[in-house]
Write an enzyme that holds these catalytic residues in place. Structure first.
Site, PDB file in Angstrom:
ATOM      1  N   HIS A 206      31.513  55.560  33.012  1.00  0.00           N
ATOM      2  CA  HIS A 206      30.527  55.616  31.925  1.00  0.00           C
ATOM      3  C   HIS A 206      31.086  56.274  30.661  1.00  0.00           C
ATOM      4  CE1 HIS A 206      29.634  59.741  33.602  1.00  0.00           C
ATOM      5  NE2 HIS A 206      29.504  60.007  32.318  1.00  0.00           N
ATOM      6  N   ASP A 235      31.287  54.200  39.230  1.00  0.00           N
ATOM      7  CA  ASP A 235      31.484  55.036  38.042  1.00  0.00           C
ATOM      8  C   ASP A 235      32.915  55.544  37.994  1.00  0.00           C
ATOM      9  OD1 ASP A 235      31.059  56.373  35.718  1.00  0.00           O
ATOM     10  OD2 ASP A 235      29.660  57.861  36.527  1.00  0.00           O
ATOM     11  N   GLY A 315      30.244  66.440  29.053  1.00  0.00           N
ATOM     12  CA  GLY A 315      31.646  66.664  28.716  1.00  0.00           C
ATOM     13  C   GLY A 315      32.510  66.879  29.939  1.00  0.00           C
ATOM     14  N   SER A 317      32.139  65.014  32.524  1.00  0.00           N
ATOM     15  CA  SER A 317      32.235  63.686  33.141  1.00  0.00           C
ATOM     16  C   SER A 317      33.682  63.254  33.356  1.00  0.00           C
ATOM     17  CB  SER A 317      31.553  62.640  32.259  1.00  0.00           C
ATOM     18  OG  SER A 317      30.172  62.671  32.424  1.00  0.00           O
ATOM     19  N   SER A 332      30.376  62.371  37.931  1.00  0.00           N
ATOM     20  CA  SER A 332      29.551  61.290  37.406  1.00  0.00           C
ATOM     21  C   SER A 332      28.378  61.836  36.596  1.00  0.00           C
ATOM     22  CB  SER A 332      29.033  60.410  38.550  1.00  0.00           C
ATOM     23  OG  SER A 332      28.145  59.412  38.080  1.00  0.00           O
TER      24      SER A 332
END
Length: 361
Positions: A206, A235, A315, A317, A332
């Site tokens: 993402h 993801d 951030g 992620s 995720s």
């Protein structure tokens, strides 16, 4: 699938004794021989080794598999089973057998019911082998008719599911160990990997789209290009470094040190894990569920995730989830933050590596 239910350990022991005596013709000599049957030793395991054994037993038990979790105190793998034949297989492999009511297949069926009837933004569900249920979680946005619907669906699943609430809101942790930047925002690098002999790294899907360029500083020169991005559903994303310089297989610990990563492994409930990300740096916790489905909203549904109680914020992620020198997951999303806690979900690294045909460098 047919399997024999054994509701309690006492019943299992009593039933086993009755069968042994009947087969023995009820003689003291044979009964004594039964008492001297080989005893199996429970193996002391590291968390990654327990994950490997859990995956092996899951394949061996097939339809009789009922989940497993890691007991960090005794450093053993506890494996759920529904009959004594499966229990013996677990003991022979060095695990602890625990008799439960529901197989993984039955719990997976509960998950399919939830997917078909209760795919509601702000919800998640994951198999919890400790309770032998699918634990359904609704965030603070789920209310009114949506909450009523979810409650009825969970109630209809009986003992296979339970409903919980969380004070936070499920969302992907996009904004963007080390920070990586693109026009879409900031994320975190997951793990350096090698594909076809060339250096790459993996992060969250993402975070960006295929073809996006990434740098290691805001507005800096591109260090790589995203060659594959998968989200929703999965993801994870793969970024190819510019040039052919090898990059170290390690995670930034933000305290002046790094953690070397030598391999990838499967998560196990109860496994102690550490997360590194560019917003909140390093935090610890444990795995609380597997095969989690998260409904982030806007049709963004991701399946097959690892659920944890490790905190994270926007951030983080794509950042690294690891246990010792073993890569486990990519950050995720979730609910909460690192001041109030909450749940965080991770994409399993093993699935990303398999999909991309890549390896830990």
């Amino acid at each position: 699938m047919k399997h024999r239910r054994i509701p309690t350990r006492r019943a299992a022991i009593a039933g086993g004794a009755a069968v042994a005596l009947l087969g023995a013709g009820v003689t003291f000599q044979t009964a004594n021989a039964s008492e001297e049957a080989p005893r199996f030793t429970v193996k002391t395991l590291s968390a990654p080794a327990a994950g490997t054994l859990a995956a092996t037993l899951d394949r061996t038990l097939g339809g009789d598999a009922a989940g497993a979790y890691y007991d960090a105190t005794s450093r053993t793998l506890v494996v759920n089973v529904v009959d004594e034949a499966a229990a013996r297989s677990v003991r022979e492999a060095g695990g602890k057998a625990r008799l439960v009511e529901h197989t993984l297949s039955e719990l997976a069926g509960a998950g399919r019911t939830l997917k078909n009837r209760a795919t509601i933004p702000g919800t998640s569900w994951a198999v919890d082998p400790v309770s032998n249920k699918v634990v359904v979680t609704a965030d603070r946005t789920v209310k009114g008719a949506a909450l009523d619907k979810l409650t009825q669906v969970v109630k209809g699943l009986g003992s296979k599911a339970e409903l919980k609430r969380t004070a936070g809101e499920f969302r992907p942790f996009i904004a963007g160990g080390d920070a990586i930047h693109s026009g879409g925002g900031r994320c975190s690098l997951g793990f350096n990997v090698v594909k076809d002999g060339q250096p790459h790294f993996i992060t969250a899907g993402h975070c960006g789209e295929t073809g996006s360029e990434w740098s290691d500083s805001q507005g800096g020169a591109a260090v790589g290009t995203m060659v594959d991005s998968q989200f929703p559903g999965n993801d994870f994303a793969l970024v190819k470094y510019a040039g052919d310089t090898a990059h170290p297989s390690e995670v930034n610990l933000y305290g002046g040190g790094t953690q070397a990563i030598t391999k990838a492994g499967e998560a196990t409930v109860g496994m102690k894990v550490t997360r590194s990300g560019s917003t909140t740096q390093v935090h610890d916790g444990e795995v609380t569920g597997l095969n989690a489905t998260v409904n982030y909203g806007n049709g963004q549904v991701v399946e097959g995730l690892i659920q944890t109680n490790v905190c994270a914020e926007p951030g983080d992620s794509g950042g690294s989830l690891f246990s010792g020198d073993t890569a486990v997951g990519l950050t995720s999303g979730g609910s909460g933050d690192c001041s109030s806690g909450g749940e965080t979900f991770f994409q399993p690294v093993t699935e990303a590596l398999s999909t991309f045909g890549a390896q830990i460098g």
